[in-house]
Motif scaffolding. Structure first.
Motif, mmCIF file in Angstrom:
data_model
loop_
_atom_site.group_PDB
_atom_site.id
_atom_site.type_symbol
_atom_site.label_atom_id
_atom_site.label_comp_id
_atom_site.label_asym_id
_atom_site.label_seq_id
_atom_site.Cartn_x
_atom_site.Cartn_y
_atom_site.Cartn_z
ATOM 1 N N SER A 143 0.832 -1.197 0.000
ATOM 2 C CA SER A 143 0.000 0.000 0.000
ATOM 3 C C SER A 143 0.869 1.250 0.000
ATOM 4 C CB SER A 143 -0.895 0.025 1.238
ATOM 5 O OG SER A 143 -1.779 -1.072 1.205
ATOM 6 N N GLN A 144 0.526 2.201 -0.824
ATOM 7 C CA GLN A 144 1.255 3.463 -0.877
ATOM 8 C C GLN A 144 0.783 4.401 0.235
ATOM 9 O OE1 GLN A 144 3.627 4.074 -3.364
ATOM 10 N NE2 GLN A 144 3.279 1.919 -3.867
ATOM 11 N N VAL A 145 -0.467 4.288 0.577
ATOM 12 C CA VAL A 145 -1.063 5.166 1.576
ATOM 13 C C VAL A 145 -0.824 4.562 2.957
ATOM 14 C CG1 VAL A 145 -3.210 6.295 2.272
ATOM 15 C CG2 VAL A 145 -2.841 5.706 -0.121
ATOM 16 N N TRP A 160 -8.173 4.849 -0.388
ATOM 17 C CA TRP A 160 -7.256 3.720 -0.414
ATOM 18 C C TRP A 160 -6.738 3.431 -1.810
ATOM 19 C CZ3 TRP A 160 -12.136 2.890 2.113
ATOM 20 C CH2 TRP A 160 -13.168 2.593 1.226
ATOM 21 N N ASP A 161 -5.667 2.638 -1.836
ATOM 22 C CA ASP A 161 -5.092 2.177 -3.101
ATOM 23 C C ASP A 161 -5.954 1.064 -3.698
ATOM 24 O OD1 ASP A 161 -2.833 3.764 -2.966
ATOM 25 O OD2 ASP A 161 -1.800 2.311 -1.695
ATOM 26 N N ASP A 162 -5.545 0.642 -4.896
ATOM 27 C CA ASP A 162 -6.235 -0.484 -5.541
ATOM 28 C C ASP A 162 -6.070 -1.757 -4.718
ATOM 29 O OD1 ASP A 162 -6.838 1.284 -7.496
ATOM 30 O OD2 ASP A 162 -5.346 0.561 -8.920
ATOM 31 N N TYR A 164 -9.768 -2.458 -6.554
ATOM 32 C CA TYR A 164 -9.889 -1.990 -7.928
ATOM 33 C C TYR A 164 -10.949 -2.750 -8.709
ATOM 34 C CZ TYR A 164 -8.573 -0.373 -12.561
ATOM 35 O OH TYR A 164 -8.583 0.180 -13.807
#
Ligand code: ZN
Length: 103
Positions: A47-49, A60-62, A84
């Motif tokens: 996760s980037q976040v 949130w990310d995919d 996603y």
């Protein structure tokens, strides 16, 4: 090996809809805030976040993937979901034998 403190978290909570992911995030945040669990920092997190940003309402990310640890007994928990394509995911203890209930 779950304990009194984290036994309420020892459930398998299915995440199929965005509001369920949002709810799981809020429950995790409450348990982080009161010290029941701590985040397991992972430098190669998918996760980037950060979880802290997510808990503040960031999108949130995919792919969502975070790990947490009971500060009393060391039980490991995982919050993971694929957002996603909407195939979803779970909040669950990593040790399947610790699952008390499927929600
Ligand atoms: Zn525990």
């Amino acid at each position: 090996m779950s304990c009194e403190k984290c036994k309420d978290l020892c459930v398998r909570f299915a995440i199929r809809q965005p509001h369920e992911l949002r709810r799981a995030i809020q429950i995790v945040k409450q348990n982080l805030d009161d010290g029941t669990i701590t985040e397991v920092s992972n430098s190669d997190s998918i996760s980037q976040v950060t979880f802290a940003a997510l808990a503040k309402g960031e999108q949130w990310d995919d792919i969502v993937g975070y790990r947490f640890l009971c500060s009393s007994c060391g039980e490991l928990f995982s919050l993971h979901a694929e957002t996603y394509h909407g195939s979803g995911g779970y909040w669950e203890p990593e040790n399947r034998e610790s699952v008390r209930e499927n929600l």
